[in-house]
Design an enzyme around this catalytic site. Structure first.
Site, PDB file in Angstrom:
ATOM      1  CG  HIS A  14      -1.951   1.176   0.824  1.00  0.00           C
ATOM      2  ND1 HIS A  14      -3.175   0.627   1.400  1.00  0.00           N
ATOM      3  CD2 HIS A  14      -1.516   2.701   1.360  1.00  0.00           C
ATOM      4  CE1 HIS A  14      -3.745   1.920   1.152  1.00  0.00           C
ATOM      5  NE2 HIS A  14      -3.286   2.865   0.969  1.00  0.00           N
ATOM      6  CG  HIS A  69      -1.751   5.989  -2.212  1.00  0.00           C
ATOM      7  ND1 HIS A  69      -2.806   6.436  -3.301  1.00  0.00           N
ATOM      8  CD2 HIS A  69      -1.791   6.080  -0.679  1.00  0.00           C
ATOM      9  CE1 HIS A  69      -3.294   5.341  -2.391  1.00  0.00           C
ATOM     10  NE2 HIS A  69      -2.751   5.558  -1.109  1.00  0.00           N
ATOM     11  CG  HIS A 123      -1.604  15.105  -7.510  1.00  0.00           C
ATOM     12  ND1 HIS A 123      -2.825  15.483  -7.483  1.00  0.00           N
ATOM     13  CD2 HIS A 123      -1.376  13.995  -7.169  1.00  0.00           C
ATOM     14  CE1 HIS A 123      -2.755  13.595  -6.983  1.00  0.00           C
ATOM     15  NE2 HIS A 123      -1.556  13.053  -6.574  1.00  0.00           N
ATOM     16  CB  THR A 138       0.162   6.106  -9.567  1.00  0.00           C
ATOM     17  OG1 THR A 138      -0.013   7.384  -9.598  1.00  0.00           O
ATOM     18  CG2 THR A 138      -0.157   5.285 -11.080  1.00  0.00           C
ATOM     19  CB  THR A 139      -4.592   8.244  -9.352  1.00  0.00           C
ATOM     20  OG1 THR A 139      -4.998   8.184  -8.184  1.00  0.00           O
ATOM     21  CG2 THR A 139      -6.029   8.505  -9.857  1.00  0.00           C
ATOM     22  N   PRO A 140      -3.947   7.374 -12.557  1.00  0.00           N
ATOM     23  CG  PRO A 140      -4.134   5.474 -14.145  1.00  0.00           C
ATOM     24  CD  PRO A 140      -4.553   5.879 -13.163  1.00  0.00           C
ATOM     25  CG  ASP A 144      -9.007  11.490  -7.231  1.00  0.00           C
ATOM     26  OD1 ASP A 144     -10.402  10.854  -6.252  1.00  0.00           O
ATOM     27  OD2 ASP A 144      -8.179  11.697  -7.126  1.00  0.00           O
ATOM     28  CD  GLU A 203      -8.316   6.272   4.342  1.00  0.00           C
ATOM     29  OE1 GLU A 203      -8.565   6.986   3.053  1.00  0.00           O
ATOM     30  OE2 GLU A 203      -7.094   7.614   4.977  1.00  0.00           O
ATOM     31  CG  ASP A 219      -2.013   5.796   3.054  1.00  0.00           C
ATOM     32  OD1 ASP A 219      -2.080   5.258   2.276  1.00  0.00           O
ATOM     33  OD2 ASP A 219      -2.223   6.673   3.868  1.00  0.00           O
TER      34      ASP A 219
END
Ligand code: 6MZ
Length: 365
Positions: free
Chosen positions: A13, A15, A65, A97-99, A170, A230, A305
Site C-alpha cells: 500500500h 501511493h 499534483h 497511482t492514479t492515471p 480517485d 477511513e 501509505d
C-alpha cells in the site's frame, strides 16, 4: 545495518505521489517558484509541515499534483520512489497511482502510465522485475524481461525488487472516468499492472459510482483493493465488504458488526500505522486495530501509505509495530513473510519471494 532495514519486506500500500522525497518536492516547487507559477515560501511551509489532518492531506495532494503532473517528473518520481523502497530492502513493491490527464502538458491517462513505466526502466541502483509471469507471454514484454536478467550477465549479484502496479480510481472521478482507468489497466496487464485501487478523499463520492467499473475489473480478472472505513460510513463499509475485494486498506472506523464480517470473510487488511496516527484517524497507536487483528490471526500487512507525506518508511512501520505491541523480531519476521500470501502477482513470484525469505531467515537469526 539496522535489523529492520535488513529484514526483507513486502510493500502493498504505497501511493506514488505520496511517496516522493521532500528534497525532490522542494526542488520542483523552487523551479515552479522561479517561473512565477507558485509562491515558493508558502509551498515550502506546506511541504515541511509534519502533522496533517485527513482533510489537509488531500489539499497537500492537490499541491503535489501541480508540482508533479508532467511526463518527465512522473518518470523521475517513479524511479526515485522505487530506488528508495529498494534501499530499505523492500523485495516486492505494489505501487499504486492514479492515471491523470493534464491537457496543458499533452498528458492522457495512458501517457501518464507510460511515463511511470519509463521511470521503472530508469531504475539503476537495483535489478527490477516488472514482469515475470509466464501466463502473460507476449512479444511486447521482450524489452522488459531484459531488465530482470540484466545484472546476471556481468556476474554481479545486484539486489532485486519485484515491482507491480495498481491503477487507482480517485473518488472524485465519474463512472466513465473509472471505467477508462480499468480499461487502461487491462491494456497494460502485460506490463506489470495487476489490479485496481479505490482511493481519494473518503468523504467525497459514492460507492455506487465506482461499482460498475470495479465489477467489470473483477470480471476481467484484475484484483481489487479498496480504501475502506477511513471515515465512519457503515453503509459503505458493508457494501465494500459484500463486494469481496482481494484486500482492503485502513479499516479504521469499523464497528463490531463490521469487524465480525471482515473476520469471517478473511479479507487481508493493509495496515498503515503512522498514516492513521498522523491524520488522527486513530487517536493513538496503543488502541490501533493492528493489535486485535494480529492477535486474532487475521491476515494483515504493514504498509506506509504515503512515506513522503508522513515521513515514514516500511522499516519504520515494522519497528513501530514491534515496539508498540511488544512483538519479538522472530514474529515480526513471520509477519513480513506472511505478506507474500497477499500479493497480487502470481505463484511464480510468490515462490521466488519465499526463497528470498528462506535465505534471509538464516542470516537474520
Ligand atoms: C485515501 C489516499 C491516501 O495516485 O497521485 N491517497 N487516498 N486515503 C489516503 N490516506 C491518507 N493517501 C493517498 O497518489 C496520491 C493519491 O493517492 C490517494 C489520493 O487520491 C491522492 O491524491 P497518486 O500517485
Amino acid at each position: 545495518m539496522d535489523w529492520w532495514v535488513s529484514l526483507p519486506k513486502v510493500e502493498l500500500h504505497a501511493h506514488l505521489n505520496g511517496s516522493i522525497r521532500d528534497s525532490t518536492l522542494l526542488e520542483l516547487a523552487r523551479e515552479l517558484g522561479d517561473r512565477g507559477l507558485v509562491c515558493f515560501p508558502d509551498v515550502e511551509c506546506v511541504i515541511l509541515k509534519h502533522d496533517r489532518s485527513l482533510t489537509e492531506v488531500f489539499k497537500l495532494f492537490d499541491l503535489i499534483h501541480i508540482l508533479t503532473t508532467d511526463h518527465e517528473t512522473v518518470t523521475r518520481i517513479t524511479k526515485e520512489v522505487i530506488e528508495d523502497f529498494a534501499a530499505e530492502n523492500v523485495v516486492y513493491l505494489e505501487l499504486r497511482t492514479t492515471p491523470k490527464k493534464n491537457a496543458s502538458k499533452g498528458m492522457t491517462k495512458k501517457s501518464y502510465m507510460e511515463a511511470v513505466l519509463e521511470g521503472i526502466r530508469a531504475v539503476n541502483t537495483v535489478e527490477v522485475d516488472i514482469f515475470s509471469e509466464p501466463n502473460f507471454d507476449c512479444p511486447a514484454n521482450a524489452g522488459i524481461y531484459a531488465r530482470s536478467d540484466g545484472c546476471a550477465r556481468n556476474g554481479t549479484a545486484k539486489k532485486k525488487i519485484y515491482v507491480r502496479l495498481l491503477l487507482s480510481i480517485d473518488r472524485r472521478e465519474t463512472t466513465e472516468a473509472a471505467m477508462e482507468t480499468v480499461k487502461l489497466a487491462l491494456e497494460m496487464r502485460h506490463l506489470g499492472v495487476v489490479g485496481i485501487d479505490l482511493s481519494g478523499n473518503p468523504v467525497i463520492g459514492e460507492w455506487l459510482t465506482f461499482l460498475p467499473a470495479l465489477e467489470f475489473a473483477k470480471e476481467q480478472g484484475l484484483l481489487i483493493t479498496l480504501h475502506c472505513g477511513e471515515v465512519p460510513n457503515q453503509v459503505e463499509i458493508h457494501a465494500m465488504l459484500d463486494f469481496l475485494p482481494a484486500r482492503i486498506g485502513h479499516a479504521c472506523c469499523f464497528g463490531e458488526e463490521e469487524w465480525a464480517k471482515l473476520k469471517s470473510l478473511k479479507i487481508p487488511v493493509e495496515i498503515c500505522l503512522t498514516s492513521n496516527i498522523k491524520t488522527e484517524t486513530i487517536s493513538s497507536v496503543d488502541i490501533h486495530h493492528f493489535a486485535d487483528l494480529y492477535n486474532s490471526g487475521h491476515p494483515i500487512v504493514l504498509c506506509t501509505d504515503d512515506s513522503g507525506v508522513f515521513s515514514t518508511s516500511v522499516s519504520g512501520e515494522y519497528s513501530l509495530a514491534s515496539s508498540s505491541f511488544g512483538i519479538q523480531k522472530r514474529e515480526m519476521f513471520q509477519l513480513a513473510r506472511n505478506a507474500v500470501n497477499f500479493i497480487f502477482a502470481g505463484n511464480k513470484v510468490k515462490l521466488e519471494l519465499e526463497q528470498v525469505f528462506d535465505l534471509a531467515a538464516k542470516s537474520l537469526e
